[in-house]
Design a protein around this motif. Structure first.
Motif, mmCIF file in Angstrom:
data_model
loop_
_atom_site.group_PDB
_atom_site.id
_atom_site.type_symbol
_atom_site.label_atom_id
_atom_site.label_comp_id
_atom_site.label_asym_id
_atom_site.label_seq_id
_atom_site.Cartn_x
_atom_site.Cartn_y
_atom_site.Cartn_z
ATOM 1 N N LEU A 51 0.722 4.416 -2.709
ATOM 2 C CA LEU A 51 0.351 5.461 -2.335
ATOM 3 C C LEU A 51 1.713 6.433 -2.903
ATOM 4 C CD1 LEU A 51 -1.192 7.589 -0.761
ATOM 5 C CD2 LEU A 51 0.425 6.865 1.408
ATOM 6 N N ASN A 57 0.911 -1.157 0.247
ATOM 7 C CA ASN A 57 0.109 0.100 -0.102
ATOM 8 C C ASN A 57 0.864 1.372 -0.022
ATOM 9 O OD1 ASN A 57 -2.384 -1.470 0.122
ATOM 10 N ND2 ASN A 57 -2.551 -1.339 2.211
ATOM 11 N N SER A 58 1.954 1.208 0.843
ATOM 12 C CA SER A 58 2.850 2.398 0.833
ATOM 13 C C SER A 58 3.601 2.810 -0.568
ATOM 14 C CB SER A 58 3.910 2.237 1.868
ATOM 15 O OG SER A 58 4.817 1.170 1.639
#
Length: 116
Positions: free
Chosen positions: A6, A2-3
């Protein structure tokens, strides 16, 4: 994961915003000098092939050569602080010797004299 997604999303958004601002923000008032092919004070209607000083070129090449000499000798203190400093010292002496011989040759040939 997810990072990473993002990060990619933020980088893409920032690139898009900066591109839009870069195209919209500056004023595009092109004057006669900006539209000419030369922006550095040369007359674009004059001859493009101006005579070039060979002596200036030779001095510039010598400057580059001795500037590279400094870059080659930068690791010398680390080599001299090793257990066996003799190979580093001999290599540095060889580099300095070759460059000194080249400088003496240029001097004797008159390549360092600016005016005749």
């Amino acid at each position: 994961m997810n990072s990473l997604l993002l990060f990619i999303l933020m980088a893409s958004a920032l690139s898009l915003v900066l591109s839009i601002v870069g195209h919209r923000l500056p004023t595009r008032n092109a004057d006669q000098e900006k539209l000419s092919p030369y922006e550095c004070g040369f007359d674009p209607k004059a001859a493009a092939r101006l005579p070039f000083s060979l002596r200036f070129f030779l001095v510039a090449i010598l400057f580059l050569l001795f500037d590279l000499e400094i870059a080659l000798l930068l690791p010398l203190p680390a080599a001299l602080s090793a257990r066996n400093p003799q190979p580093g010292f001999l290599l540095a002496a060889a580099i300095l010797g070759i460059l000194t011989l080249g400088l003496v040759y240029e001097w004797l040939e008159g390549g360092l004299e600016w005016a005749e």
